[in-house]
Design a protein around this motif. Structure first.
Motif, PDB file in Angstrom:
ATOM      1  N   UNK A 137      36.718  35.182  28.292  1.00 54.12           N
ATOM      2  CA  UNK A 137      37.409  36.410  28.948  1.00 54.12           C
ATOM      3  C   UNK A 137      36.797  36.584  30.343  1.00 54.12           C
ATOM      4  N   UNK A 138      37.479  37.764  31.408  1.00 54.76           N
ATOM      5  CA  UNK A 138      36.679  37.474  32.339  1.00 54.76           C
ATOM      6  C   UNK A 138      38.169  38.131  33.835  1.00 54.76           C
ATOM      7  N   UNK A 139      37.696  38.312  34.622  1.00 48.67           N
ATOM      8  CA  UNK A 139      38.974  38.798  35.507  1.00 48.67           C
ATOM      9  C   UNK A 139      38.527  37.860  36.583  1.00 48.67           C
ATOM     10  N   UNK A 140      37.051  37.354  37.160  1.00 50.96           N
ATOM     11  CA  UNK A 140      36.314  35.990  37.889  1.00 50.96           C
ATOM     12  C   UNK A 140      35.329  35.823  37.475  1.00 50.96           C
ATOM     13  N   UNK A 141      35.895  34.476  36.688  1.00 50.06           N
ATOM     14  CA  UNK A 141      34.968  33.877  36.649  1.00 50.06           C
ATOM     15  C   UNK A 141      34.861  32.465  37.396  1.00 50.06           C
ATOM     16  N   UNK A 142      33.511  31.652  37.466  1.00 46.03           N
ATOM     17  CA  UNK A 142      33.370  31.579  38.611  1.00 46.03           C
ATOM     18  C   UNK A 142      34.132  29.874  38.223  1.00 46.03           C
ATOM     19  N   UNK A 143      33.578  29.331  39.363  1.00 45.35           N
ATOM     20  CA  UNK A 143      33.907  27.141  39.283  1.00 45.35           C
ATOM     21  C   UNK A 143      33.108  26.820  38.179  1.00 45.35           C
ATOM     22  N   UNK A 144      31.870  27.401  38.490  1.00 47.98           N
ATOM     23  CA  UNK A 144      30.827  26.685  37.589  1.00 47.98           C
ATOM     24  C   UNK A 144      31.156  27.459  35.734  1.00 47.98           C
ATOM     25  N   UNK A 184      46.496  37.177  30.520  1.00 49.61           N
ATOM     26  CA  UNK A 184      46.118  38.444  29.882  1.00 49.61           C
ATOM     27  C   UNK A 184      47.510  39.510  31.000  1.00 49.61           C
ATOM     28  N   UNK A 185      47.884  40.368  30.149  1.00 49.91           N
ATOM     29  CA  UNK A 185      48.757  41.080  30.668  1.00 49.91           C
ATOM     30  C   UNK A 185      48.914  42.871  30.460  1.00 49.91           C
ATOM     31  N   UNK A 186      48.775  44.026  31.422  1.00 54.60           N
ATOM     32  CA  UNK A 186      49.664  44.378  31.356  1.00 54.60           C
ATOM     33  C   UNK A 186      50.399  45.439  30.159  1.00 54.60           C
ATOM     34  N   UNK A 187      50.798  45.990  29.433  1.00 50.81           N
ATOM     35  CA  UNK A 187      51.502  46.630  29.277  1.00 50.81           C
ATOM     36  C   UNK A 187      51.943  47.394  29.676  1.00 50.81           C
ATOM     37  N   UNK A 204      44.380  48.545  37.125  1.00 49.58           N
ATOM     38  CA  UNK A 204      43.068  48.521  36.753  1.00 49.58           C
ATOM     39  C   UNK A 204      43.120  46.586  37.488  1.00 49.58           C
ATOM     40  N   UNK A 205      41.645  46.099  37.205  1.00 43.98           N
ATOM     41  CA  UNK A 205      41.513  45.294  37.914  1.00 43.98           C
ATOM     42  C   UNK A 205      41.457  44.152  37.208  1.00 43.98           C
TER      43      UNK A 205
END
Length: 472
Positions: A137-144, A184-187, A204-205
């Motif tokens: 999961x995560x909203x800002x996974x790094x490329x690494x 991931x979606x927001x219902x 939300x983020x």
């Protein structure tokens, strides 16, 4: 229980107990009890023995409780899914509490594992988790981090934005791999405890708007290095009841049905965030009731649309590990404070605080407490358990009734600290982070070593650097 106080400084739910030594069953691990001597026993180990061997403050984790709750969640969702001809996957939330041993416990009981950073992924792998049964999961996974997840064969990367779709696709293509992903979606449903709110939008983020799901999935399906695995939605945390999940499932299945026209949609992940009891008045929904209610709702919605019930996935969150944790402290000072003309509050200072449990300061979270080293016939006194940090908001338990003779040297136990205490721990005021001790069958062992002041100093490169005067 006696009547609650009329004072506005006492929460409405907090009542004067008939016995300030009693352990509310729903708040403590099932192994918790008082020995004939009156002291608290966890996993067959007395509080005084834990203190003598490991000191305080100390995180104590009941291995059998974690295993039983993992096993129970898996069985509940397996059974509910089987009744409707489908399967269920249950993910352990690494962010709640993660160590190699805990990974072994929960995967040994049949759970998959959720991670949200490269560090959590490393711990999950070190604990022997099958990469194919890890969700990232995560909203800002790094490329690494994306590259590492693909490299080790993570079973599903949960995509959080348009940009991330392209990043994951590029990294997978670079390695000649077709990576399974979920979106991931927001219902528009947000649930918290007993209440939920259904709106058209969710600011939300995390995730993307449900209204954009078909457009975004079309892009995922265009990319040959991505394999669309289904939708994912998370509606909140510390949730009691199934109403919010029913509403969210109905909204998700509207989109799920339309997506089927363009190809397979193998899995529907409805999230979780199931609640636990932190106080004697909390009544969390049993896992069997949650599983049956949510899966029945999905099956009903699918039947109404004439579509097959997809494989389902769930993330119980703190419900697996939260109740298994108890934090032990030693009382340092006590101080009666005249809060109002009619109310005296006893401040009980312990040797830990917001560095080992940030939730009261962050969220106003409520906890319970009991003297762990003895029982007392003293009348209950309104108490506030506070830490040793230089903050007025350093509160461990905002309001509790403890025996009025609580005194320096007493051991104090705060239950339901298995989730989001160790994970959120800090070195505020240069406090070393606590050890974690697992208890089971009368044995105790360290599963995460505590820090020392020497550990903290070792990170400060200026400690051993010569001063200008010394080098002159």
């Amino acid at each position: 229980m006696s009547a609650s106080s009329d004072s506005p400084l006492v929460p409405e739910w907090l009542v004067v107990p008939d016995d300030a030594n009693a352990l509310a069953a729903q708040v403590w691990p099932r192994s918790a009890h008082r020995a004939a001597s009156g002291e608290l026993v966890l996993g067959g180990v007395a509080a005084s023995d834990l203190h003598a061997q490991f000191g305080t403050p100390l995180y104590v984790l009941d291995e059998d409780e974690v295993r039983a709750r993992a096993r129970g969640a898996r069985a509940a969702f397996d059974d509910a899914a089987a009744r409707h001809g489908t399967t269920a996957h249950v993910y352990y939330a690494g962010k709640a509490f993660l160590s190699a041993d805990v990974v072994r416990w929960v995967t040994g009981e049949g759970l998959a594992v959720d991670v949200a950073t490269g560090g959590e992924l490393a711990v999950a792998l070190a604990g022997g988790a099958d990469p194919a049964r890890i969700g990232f999961h995560g909203n800002n996974k790094s490329v690494a981090e994306i590259a590492r997840a693909i490299e080790v064969g993570v079973g599903s990367i949960i995509l959080d934005s348009d940009i991330e779709i392209e990043r994951v696709a590029a990294e997978a293509a670079r390695r000649g791999i077709r990576q399974s992903v979920r979106l991931r979606v927001n219902s528009g449903v947000h649930a918290e405890t007993h209440d939920f709110l259904a709106t058209a939008h969710e600011d939300q983020k995390f995730g993307i708007a449900l209204a954009r799901a078909e457009e975004v999935v079309a892009r995922i399906r265009e990319l040959p290095s991505l394999d669309f695995g289904g939708l994912h939605c998370h509606i909140g945390s510390q949730i009691f009841g199934v109403d919010g999940f029913r509403e969210s499932a109905a909204r998700l299945l509207d989109v799920h049905e339309r997506l089927l026209a363009g190809g397979p949609v193998p899995v529907l992940n409805l999230g979780g965030g199931f609640g636990i009891a932190y106080t004697s008045v909390d009544t969390p929904t049993p896992i069997e009731e949650l599983a049956e209610g949510i899966v029945d709702a999905v099956a009903t919605e699918c039947a109404r649309r004439g579509i097959p019930v997809p494989a389902l996935a769930f993330e119980p969150g703190r419900a697996i590990v939260g109740t298994a944790g108890v934090t032990l402290y030693e009382v340092g000072t006590t101080k009666p404070v005249q809060a109002t003309d009619a109310l005296t509050r006893l401040y009980v200072s312990v040797d830990g605080g917001m560095s080992d449990n940030a939730r009261p300061a962050l969220y106003g979270a409520q906890y319970s407490a009991r003297i762990a080293s003895r029982v007392s016939d003293a009348a209950p006194a309104l108490a506030r358990v506070v830490g040793r940090h230089c903050e007025s908001g350093d509160i461990v338990v905002d309001a509790e009734y403890l025996p009025g003779d609580v005194a320096p040297g007493d051991l104090l136990a705060v239950p339901a600290t298995g989730a989001y205490c160790f994970s959120l721990a800090s070195n505020y005021n240069y406090a070393p982070r606590l050890p974690v001790v697992a208890v089971s069958g009368g044995e105790a062992r360290v599963i995460v070593r505590g820090e020392t002041i020497d550990d903290l100093l070792a990170r400060d490169l200026g400690v051993h650097r010569p001063t200008p005067e010394a080098s002159a």
